[in-house]
Design an enzyme around this catalytic site. Structure first.
Site, PDB file in Angstrom:
ATOM      1  N   LYS A   1      64.706  63.966  48.926  1.00 27.35           N
ATOM      2  CA  LYS A   1      65.467  64.422  47.757  1.00 27.35           C
ATOM      3  C   LYS A   1      65.524  65.951  47.745  1.00 27.35           C
ATOM      4  O   LYS A   1      66.554  66.542  47.447  1.00 27.35           O
ATOM      5  CB  LYS A   1      64.820  63.910  46.459  1.00 27.35           C
ATOM      6  CG  LYS A   1      65.017  62.407  46.234  1.00 27.35           C
ATOM      7  CD  LYS A   1      64.210  61.927  45.026  1.00 27.35           C
ATOM      8  CE  LYS A   1      64.159  60.418  44.945  1.00 27.35           C
ATOM      9  NZ  LYS A   1      63.141  59.913  44.005  1.00 27.35           N
TER      10      LYS A   1
ATOM     11  N   GLN B   1      57.727  61.534  40.375  1.00 23.72           N
ATOM     12  CA  GLN B   1      57.786  60.405  41.308  1.00 23.72           C
ATOM     13  C   GLN B   1      56.748  59.351  40.932  1.00 23.72           C
ATOM     14  O   GLN B   1      55.580  59.653  40.736  1.00 23.72           O
ATOM     15  CB  GLN B   1      57.569  60.909  42.744  1.00 23.72           C
ATOM     16  CG  GLN B   1      57.820  59.876  43.820  1.00 23.72           C
ATOM     17  CD  GLN B   1      59.271  59.418  43.927  1.00 23.72           C
ATOM     18  OE1 GLN B   1      60.201  60.168  43.663  1.00 23.72           O
ATOM     19  NE2 GLN B   1      59.466  58.162  44.294  1.00 23.72           N
TER      20      GLN B   1
ATOM     21  N   ASP C   1      66.234  60.571  35.982  1.00 22.39           N
ATOM     22  CA  ASP C   1      65.900  59.205  36.412  1.00 22.39           C
ATOM     23  C   ASP C   1      66.452  58.171  35.431  1.00 22.39           C
ATOM     24  O   ASP C   1      66.538  56.987  35.770  1.00 22.39           O
ATOM     25  CB  ASP C   1      64.374  59.025  36.427  1.00 22.39           C
ATOM     26  CG  ASP C   1      63.762  59.235  37.800  1.00 22.39           C
ATOM     27  OD1 ASP C   1      64.397  58.848  38.794  1.00 22.39           O
ATOM     28  OD2 ASP C   1      62.637  59.762  37.853  1.00 22.39           O
TER      29      ASP C   1
HETATM   30  N1  GUN Z   1      59.568  55.538  42.579  1.00 26.62           N
HETATM   31  C1  GUN Z   1      60.364  54.628  43.195  1.00 26.62           C
HETATM   32  N2  GUN Z   1      61.648  54.805  42.832  1.00 26.62           N
HETATM   33  C2  GUN Z   1      61.666  55.840  41.973  1.00 26.62           C
HETATM   34  C3  GUN Z   1      62.714  56.506  41.279  1.00 26.62           C
HETATM   35  O1  GUN Z   1      63.897  56.165  41.355  1.00 26.62           O
HETATM   36  N3  GUN Z   1      62.334  57.557  40.502  1.00 26.62           N
HETATM   37  C4  GUN Z   1      61.034  57.953  40.379  1.00 26.62           C
HETATM   38  N4  GUN Z   1      60.763  58.965  39.584  1.00 26.62           N
HETATM   39  N5  GUN Z   1      60.049  57.349  41.023  1.00 26.62           N
HETATM   40  C5  GUN Z   1      60.366  56.311  41.817  1.00 26.62           C
END
Ligand code: GUN
Length: 303
Positions: free
Chosen positions: A60, A104, A127
């Site tokens: 990302k 995350q 998110d």
């Molecule tokens: N862990 C797995 N998928 C995601 C996501 O889309 N966002 C976040 N913040 N953590 C994750």
């Protein structure tokens, strides 16, 4: 009529679609920076040393860099207290030049994911996990963020000219990150949506195939490697695979391989179109992280 195995599904190239979106966002971000004098900025929060989380955040971060965004990853030890983490989030909420905040998941056991999610300013919660964003998505009105993976799935189908309106979409998996928000998006009376949605899950028990076989569009998001078999798919259905499962593979140098929730090699003979893993939904998720970050910045600075 006998089923012939000669048919091979068209591959939906999520990687190419995502690359096009990223290029569009880069152009839009340049215009934003020209107007405002600032770059869209995202801060990633990474707690502990989860290898999968490390990879997600690194990917990302690279994409945000390429799009001309400012980004930073704040790393905290596994042992950070919930109070200290919440304090860090409060500081980022108060920073007018941080537009997006992505913590995350998963977090260590001693930290409540709910409290962390609810601590993030909904306007920076790209998110779309905060209850305020979840609620507005459900209502379908106002400024909100939808979670990146479901948003990526809808955008991919739209750009790939897959007709969704009036179609029976069966989603397998009821997670808060994918299944539930995807159902909320697809039932909206909106472009790329307006579907008749069934949200199937483990509660279906041995009736699961009955539901999946009735899908015009089948979306697998249960997180079980190769769970969707060819006999669970209606001939001509569109199959979208959200799964990202790491399985052992002695033939690979790493000893593992990434596979989806769909038994791709068999299902490709039944479906009319199918997403690969990797190269399908995954790149779309990252493109939507960029999209939402730019949207957050625009909402804060462009009137
Ligand atoms: N862990 C797995 N998928 C995601 C996501 O889309 N966002 C976040 N913040 N953590 C994750």
């Amino acid at each position: 009529m006998t089923d012939s195995p000669i048919n091979i599904a068209r591959i939906i190239d999520g990687k190419a679609i995502a690359a096009k979106i990223r290029a569009e966002i880069k152009t839009e971000a340049e215009a934003f920076t020209k107007t405002t004098g600032i770059k869209p900025r995202i801060v990633f929060i990474l707690v502990g040393n989860n290898p999968a989380s490390e990879i997600y955040v690194r990917n990302k971060g690279l994409s945000t860099e390429e799009a001309g965004f400012s980004h930073e990853t704040l790393r905290f030890a596994e042992t950070i207290s919930e109070k200290d983490l919440l304090h860090e989030i409060a500081k980022l909420n108060a920073d007018p030049l941080t537009h997006a905040l992505l913590c995350q998941m998963p977090l260590p056991k001693h930290i409540s994911e709910e409290r962390v999610i609810e601590a993030i300013d909904p306007a920076k919660d790209i998110d779309g996990f905060h209850p305020e964003n979840v609620g507005r998505l459900s209502i379908g009105k106002g400024n909100y963020f939808a979670p990146c993976t479901p948003q990526g799935v809808v955008e991919m189908m739209l750009r790939d000219n897959i007709e969704v309106s009036g179609k029976h979409v069966v989603i397998v998996g009821r997670s808060n990150i994918v299944g539930k928000p995807l159902a909320a998006l697809l039932v909206q009376k909106a472009k790329g949506a307006n579907a008749i949605v069934t949200l199937a899950h483990t509660g279906a028990g041995n009736r699961l195939a009955e539901f999946t076989r009735s899908a015009d569009i089948l979306i697998a998001a249960m997180g079980v490697a190769h769970a969707i078999k060819a006999d669970m798919v209606q001939r001509g259905a569109v199959v979208i695979d959200v799964g990202q499962n790491v399985i052992p593979d002695a033939a690979k140098k790493s000893g593992t391989r990434l596979v989806g929730d769909v038994d791709y090699d068999a299902v490709k003979h039944v479906a009319s179109a199918i997403t690969p893993v990797p190269g399908g939904v995954g790149p779309m998720t990252i493109a939507m992280v960029l999209r939402n970050t730019l949207t957050a910045a625009q909402r804060m600075h462009v009137r």
